[in-house]
Write an enzyme that holds these catalytic residues in place. Sequence first.
Site, PDB file in Angstrom:
ATOM      1  N   ASP A   8      21.197   0.837 -17.998  1.00  0.00           N
ATOM      2  CA  ASP A   8      20.570   0.963 -16.692  1.00  0.00           C
ATOM      3  C   ASP A   8      19.905  -0.375 -16.377  1.00  0.00           C
ATOM      4  O   ASP A   8      19.744  -1.231 -17.252  1.00  0.00           O
ATOM      5  CB  ASP A   8      19.545   2.103 -16.735  1.00  0.00           C
ATOM      6  N   ASP A  51      17.138  -0.973 -13.262  1.00  0.00           N
ATOM      7  CA  ASP A  51      15.754  -0.807 -12.819  1.00  0.00           C
ATOM      8  C   ASP A  51      14.935  -0.125 -13.916  1.00  0.00           C
ATOM      9  O   ASP A  51      15.282   0.959 -14.376  1.00  0.00           O
ATOM     10  CB  ASP A  51      15.697   0.043 -11.547  1.00  0.00           C
TER      11      ASP A  51
END
Length: 263
Positions: A15, A17
């Site tokens: 991922d 963010d």
Amino acid sequence: MLLDHFPQLKAVILDMDGVLWRGKQPIGNLAAIFTKFQDLGIQYTFATNNATGSIGQYVEKLRSFGVEVNPNQIINSPMAVAYYLKKLYPQGGAVYLIGETGLIEALQEAGFYHSEDGVLAVVAGLDRQFTYEKLRKASLLIQKGIPFIGTNPDKTFPSPEGLTPGAGSILAAIETASGVAPQIMGKPYPHLFQLALQQMGTQPEETLVIGDRLDTDILGGKNAGCKTALVLTGVTTLAEAEQWQPRPDLIANSLSELVGVDS
């Protein structure tokens, strides 16, 4: 090095963010982290629910932090939306679109464009110009039976100021107004992980999903059959992680700690 917990490891799905950055601020020495992955012979693909930025913008953002990647190493929820719509409507067509650049561009590339007339679907993601009028129009279309498709269920996402509203907050508003739940294309559903595994040519048991969110990254990684590692630099606390079932295979304070480089 905490990665030693995974002796079969050949690849990671990351991922972005809350793992690599908060807003415009990098989390740790990203150049050193990805040099370490390369030295270990570990492939990496980025899979994000964030539907606001284009693939090109992510490539540039990573480059600004000293990390060079190819566009095909980045997979986002708009790509999953476009893939799904293209299967249903190979010819493309009109959709009522609530979203930003990443979603708009992904759909345009697949032959779909925004309209309020003759729409095939209502497609919604994070939209920082979301208004009551957009909510009203989307709700009325959905009540007429038009399919409702959402990019991702993330209610919030981390920023330097704190947690700010995510796509899930907008989807919840539309669901409340229309009485219809969206079909979600992003994590924790399998589409993004399957695309990543396919591109890297690895098996789930050889692949580690690294994220900051239990209900999307970790749950999605588990659903895809991958190993999972949670980092505590985003939205999840250690107490929340320890109560979550099934528990992540590994919990680390940061990606730097996980990989074993100085932050």
